[in-house]
Design a protein around this motif. Structure first.
Motif, PDB file in Angstrom:
ATOM      1  N   ILE A 154       3.258   8.423  12.733  1.00  0.00           N
ATOM      2  CA  ILE A 154       2.747   7.244  13.413  1.00  0.00           C
ATOM      3  C   ILE A 154       1.228   7.262  13.544  1.00  0.00           C
ATOM      4  O   ILE A 154       0.583   6.205  13.497  1.00  0.00           O
ATOM      5  CB  ILE A 154       3.417   7.082  14.805  1.00  0.00           C
ATOM      6  CG1 ILE A 154       3.158   5.677  15.370  1.00  0.00           C
ATOM      7  CG2 ILE A 154       2.967   8.163  15.761  1.00  0.00           C
ATOM      8  CD1 ILE A 154       3.991   5.363  16.596  1.00  0.00           C
ATOM      9  N   ASN A 155       0.609   8.450  13.682  1.00  0.00           N
ATOM     10  CA  ASN A 155      -0.842   8.466  13.835  1.00  0.00           C
ATOM     11  C   ASN A 155      -1.561   8.147  12.527  1.00  0.00           C
ATOM     12  O   ASN A 155      -2.752   7.832  12.534  1.00  0.00           O
ATOM     13  CB  ASN A 155      -1.323   9.794  14.417  1.00  0.00           C
ATOM     14  CG  ASN A 155      -1.146  10.970  13.475  1.00  0.00           C
ATOM     15  OD1 ASN A 155      -0.258  10.965  12.632  1.00  0.00           O
ATOM     16  ND2 ASN A 155      -1.969  11.983  13.624  1.00  0.00           N
ATOM     17  N   ALA A 156      -0.838   8.177  11.397  1.00  0.00           N
ATOM     18  CA  ALA A 156      -1.446   7.784  10.124  1.00  0.00           C
ATOM     19  C   ALA A 156      -1.793   6.300  10.116  1.00  0.00           C
ATOM     20  O   ALA A 156      -2.688   5.872   9.385  1.00  0.00           O
ATOM     21  CB  ALA A 156      -0.514   8.107   8.964  1.00  0.00           C
ATOM     22  N   SER A 157      -1.108   5.516  10.936  1.00  0.00           N
ATOM     23  CA  SER A 157      -1.372   4.076  10.979  1.00  0.00           C
ATOM     24  C   SER A 157      -2.805   3.792  11.416  1.00  0.00           C
ATOM     25  O   SER A 157      -3.426   2.833  10.948  1.00  0.00           O
ATOM     26  CB  SER A 157      -0.377   3.374  11.916  1.00  0.00           C
ATOM     27  OG  SER A 157      -0.511   3.845  13.250  1.00  0.00           O
ATOM     28  N   TYR A 158      -3.348   4.626  12.293  1.00  0.00           N
ATOM     29  CA  TYR A 158      -4.722   4.415  12.757  1.00  0.00           C
ATOM     30  C   TYR A 158      -5.713   4.754  11.657  1.00  0.00           C
ATOM     31  O   TYR A 158      -6.692   4.032  11.440  1.00  0.00           O
ATOM     32  CB  TYR A 158      -4.993   5.263  14.005  1.00  0.00           C
ATOM     33  CG  TYR A 158      -6.257   4.859  14.730  1.00  0.00           C
ATOM     34  CD1 TYR A 158      -6.220   3.899  15.729  1.00  0.00           C
ATOM     35  CD2 TYR A 158      -7.486   5.425  14.412  1.00  0.00           C
ATOM     36  CE1 TYR A 158      -7.369   3.499  16.398  1.00  0.00           C
ATOM     37  CE2 TYR A 158      -8.646   5.042  15.062  1.00  0.00           C
ATOM     38  CZ  TYR A 158      -8.582   4.077  16.058  1.00  0.00           C
ATOM     39  OH  TYR A 158      -9.739   3.685  16.696  1.00  0.00           O
ATOM     40  N   THR A 159      -5.469   5.835  10.935  1.00  0.00           N
ATOM     41  CA  THR A 159      -6.352   6.214   9.837  1.00  0.00           C
ATOM     42  C   THR A 159      -6.323   5.161   8.734  1.00  0.00           C
ATOM     43  O   THR A 159      -7.355   4.840   8.136  1.00  0.00           O
ATOM     44  CB  THR A 159      -5.938   7.578   9.259  1.00  0.00           C
ATOM     45  OG1 THR A 159      -5.966   8.553  10.317  1.00  0.00           O
ATOM     46  CG2 THR A 159      -6.893   8.022   8.162  1.00  0.00           C
ATOM     47  N   LEU A 160      -5.140   4.592   8.480  1.00  0.00           N
ATOM     48  CA  LEU A 160      -4.987   3.608   7.408  1.00  0.00           C
ATOM     49  C   LEU A 160      -5.552   2.235   7.778  1.00  0.00           C
ATOM     50  O   LEU A 160      -6.057   1.523   6.921  1.00  0.00           O
ATOM     51  CB  LEU A 160      -3.507   3.461   7.048  1.00  0.00           C
ATOM     52  CG  LEU A 160      -2.855   4.679   6.376  1.00  0.00           C
ATOM     53  CD1 LEU A 160      -1.341   4.515   6.357  1.00  0.00           C
ATOM     54  CD2 LEU A 160      -3.393   4.854   4.966  1.00  0.00           C
ATOM     55  N   GLY A 161      -5.463   1.863   9.048  1.00  0.00           N
ATOM     56  CA  GLY A 161      -5.871   0.509   9.404  1.00  0.00           C
ATOM     57  C   GLY A 161      -6.376   0.321  10.812  1.00  0.00           C
ATOM     58  O   GLY A 161      -6.410  -0.802  11.327  1.00  0.00           O
ATOM     59  N   GLY A 162      -6.784   1.406  11.465  1.00  0.00           N
ATOM     60  CA  GLY A 162      -7.366   1.276  12.792  1.00  0.00           C
ATOM     61  C   GLY A 162      -6.388   0.763  13.837  1.00  0.00           C
ATOM     62  O   GLY A 162      -5.162   0.833  13.683  1.00  0.00           O
ATOM     63  N   ALA A 163      -6.939   0.221  14.926  1.00  0.00           N
ATOM     64  CA  ALA A 163      -6.122  -0.245  16.045  1.00  0.00           C
ATOM     65  C   ALA A 163      -5.169  -1.354  15.624  1.00  0.00           C
ATOM     66  O   ALA A 163      -4.030  -1.421  16.094  1.00  0.00           O
ATOM     67  CB  ALA A 163      -7.026  -0.724  17.179  1.00  0.00           C
ATOM     68  N   LYS A 164      -5.614  -2.231  14.731  1.00  0.00           N
ATOM     69  CA  LYS A 164      -4.788  -3.357  14.316  1.00  0.00           C
ATOM     70  C   LYS A 164      -3.478  -2.888  13.707  1.00  0.00           C
ATOM     71  O   LYS A 164      -2.394  -3.344  14.094  1.00  0.00           O
ATOM     72  CB  LYS A 164      -5.544  -4.231  13.318  1.00  0.00           C
ATOM     73  CG  LYS A 164      -4.727  -5.411  12.796  1.00  0.00           C
ATOM     74  CD  LYS A 164      -5.529  -6.213  11.778  1.00  0.00           C
ATOM     75  CE  LYS A 164      -4.704  -7.375  11.218  1.00  0.00           C
ATOM     76  NZ  LYS A 164      -5.460  -8.156  10.217  1.00  0.00           N
ATOM     77  N   LEU A 165      -3.544  -1.958  12.754  1.00  0.00           N
ATOM     78  CA  LEU A 165      -2.331  -1.486  12.095  1.00  0.00           C
ATOM     79  C   LEU A 165      -1.508  -0.610  13.032  1.00  0.00           C
ATOM     80  O   LEU A 165      -0.268  -0.640  12.980  1.00  0.00           O
ATOM     81  CB  LEU A 165      -2.688  -0.719  10.821  1.00  0.00           C
ATOM     82  CG  LEU A 165      -1.495  -0.238   9.984  1.00  0.00           C
ATOM     83  CD1 LEU A 165      -0.612  -1.414   9.573  1.00  0.00           C
ATOM     84  CD2 LEU A 165      -1.977   0.511   8.745  1.00  0.00           C
ATOM     85  N   SER A 166      -2.149   0.159  13.885  1.00  0.00           N
ATOM     86  CA  SER A 166      -1.405   0.977  14.844  1.00  0.00           C
ATOM     87  C   SER A 166      -0.576   0.106  15.771  1.00  0.00           C
ATOM     88  O   SER A 166       0.590   0.397  16.046  1.00  0.00           O
ATOM     89  CB  SER A 166      -2.364   1.842  15.665  1.00  0.00           C
ATOM     90  OG  SER A 166      -2.902   2.880  14.886  1.00  0.00           O
TER      91      SER A 166
END
Length: 391
Positions: A154-166
């Motif tokens: 789940i923390n990969a979502s922030y690396t991939l797209g910041g707060a929006k994707l998280s």
């Protein structure tokens, strides 16, 4: 990877809109005028100058680089919201006007990546139905579906797209609408704690040793024994508090560690919730003048998509919110997960029954507003999101 078993209920789909806009403008206007009388004169001018200096972002397009406010977001004011009964409806996100959900991200951007990394993902909920503040941690190694990217931690979502994707990832997997977010990086976190005068926390001998060792190992202090207090209540400055919040134990030899200390990510998230709870409790006796002073000091260190009028509303209600009971929760909860060492991303936390976890999360956030029973499943949704997925 086959994603046919995934139901995307992200914020781009239909949302359960359970707020009533009628009269919102009047309430906000009355609120602003109340703040005028509360703050008065030069204090008011200073407060609004601070609001103008804060880092606002637009989540609709590029939340991490834009400084423009997103005017399309409906204003949120949970204390004056109308509130409505919720229902668990397929394909829709749960939302209530008297319950404000704000994601808090702790960002490690020392590598100067576009979005950085985050090991802190906590949803702060202000529940005005039940007079509670709720803190929900998301385990960083939880194996979930990231919209547009497939399965990953789940923390990969922030690396991939910041707060929006998280946010989209959390909404898609767990079914609850996130209203706003705030991001604090490591440097800002230490400054915030120092600005508040430090923080007193109950520490064990291992926790003291961890903080001392990490600060020495990373060249932040010259001595291995910066904290000399015995176990018990210890006053921490910003840097010490940061290492406390990052503590998930140490393995001898890993990253050249000379010592070993027991711990895991569950312990780390518990410490983060404990630290936030202590900060809230320390402010319970603060009056509106003190709260405005604190917001004025730490506000510029935070990146957020809260609007200026919403920050003003939250500040004006703060003395009420700070008296609320504080509760804690974490996802996934016990009995609904297991470790799997053979996922494409290595060892990860598998949520064994996503429907049960979604329902448990909804009951924790909304309590009696959620009817009994279990989350309804659609024809293309199984009890486990991983069925049919080939590793």
């Amino acid at each position: 990877m086959d994603n046919k078993n995934v139901v995307d209920i992200s914020s781009s789909t239909q949302v359960v809109k359970l707020y009533n806009k009628k009269g919102r403008g009047k309430r906000i206007a009355c609120l602003v005028f109340s703040i005028l009388f509360l703050l008065g004169g030069s204090g008011l001018l200073y407060y609004y100058s601070v609001l103008n200096s804060m880092h606002y972002v637009d989540i609709s397009e590029n939340p991490d680089k834009s400084t423009k406010q997103d005017s399309t977001l409906p204003s949120v004011d949970p204390l004056t919201g109308d509130g409505t009964q919720l229902s668990l409806t397929d394909g829709e996100l749960l939302q209530d006007s008297k319950v404000l959900n704000v994601m808090l991200f702790g960002e490690d951007n020392r590598q100067e990546d576009d979005h950085g990394r985050t090991d802190t993902m906590i949803m702060l909920t202000i529940d005005n139905h039940h007079k509670k503040i709720k803190l929900t941690s998301f385990q960083r190694d939880s194996y979930v579906y990231i919209p547009g990217h497939g399965y990953d931690k789940i923390n990969a979502s922030y690396t991939l797209g910041g707060a929006k994707l998280s946010i989209k990832t959390i909404e898609s997997n767990f079914g609850i609408k996130i209203d706003r977010y705030a991001v604090v990086d490591f440097e800002s976190f230490t400054k915030i704690i120092d600005t508040l005068g430090g923080i007193d926390l109950e520490l064990t001998a291992d926790e003291i040793e961890y903080i001392n060792y990490q600060m020495y190992k990373n060249g932040q202090v010259e001595s291995r024994n910066t904290i000399t207090d015995p176990p018990g209540m210890v006053h921490l400055d910003g840097m010490e508090a940061l290492w406390y919040a990052r503590n998930r134990g140490l393995q001898i030899g890993e990253d050249d560690n000379e010592i070993g200390i027991k711990g895991d990510d569950w312990d780390r998230t518990a410490r983060q919730r404990k630290l936030l709870t202590k900060m809230f409790n320390d402010m319970k006796s603060a009056d509106i003048t003190k709260i405005v002073s604190i917001v004025s000091s730490v506000g510029p260190m935070i990146t957020t998509n809260l609007k200026k009028d919403e920050i003003t509303a939250l500040v004006s209600h703060a003395t009420t919110y700070l008296q609320y009971e504080i509760e804690q929760y974490y996802i996934p909860e016990e009995g609904l997960w297991e470790y799997d060492d053979n996922t494409p991303v290595g060892s990860a936390i598998i949520i064994t029954d996503l429907s049960a976890q979604r329902f448990a999360f909804a009951k924790y956030i909304y309590e009696d507003l959620i009817p009994g029973g279990t989350t309804p499943a659609t024809d293309n949704e199984t009890t486990s999101p991983y069925q049919g997925v080939e590793y």
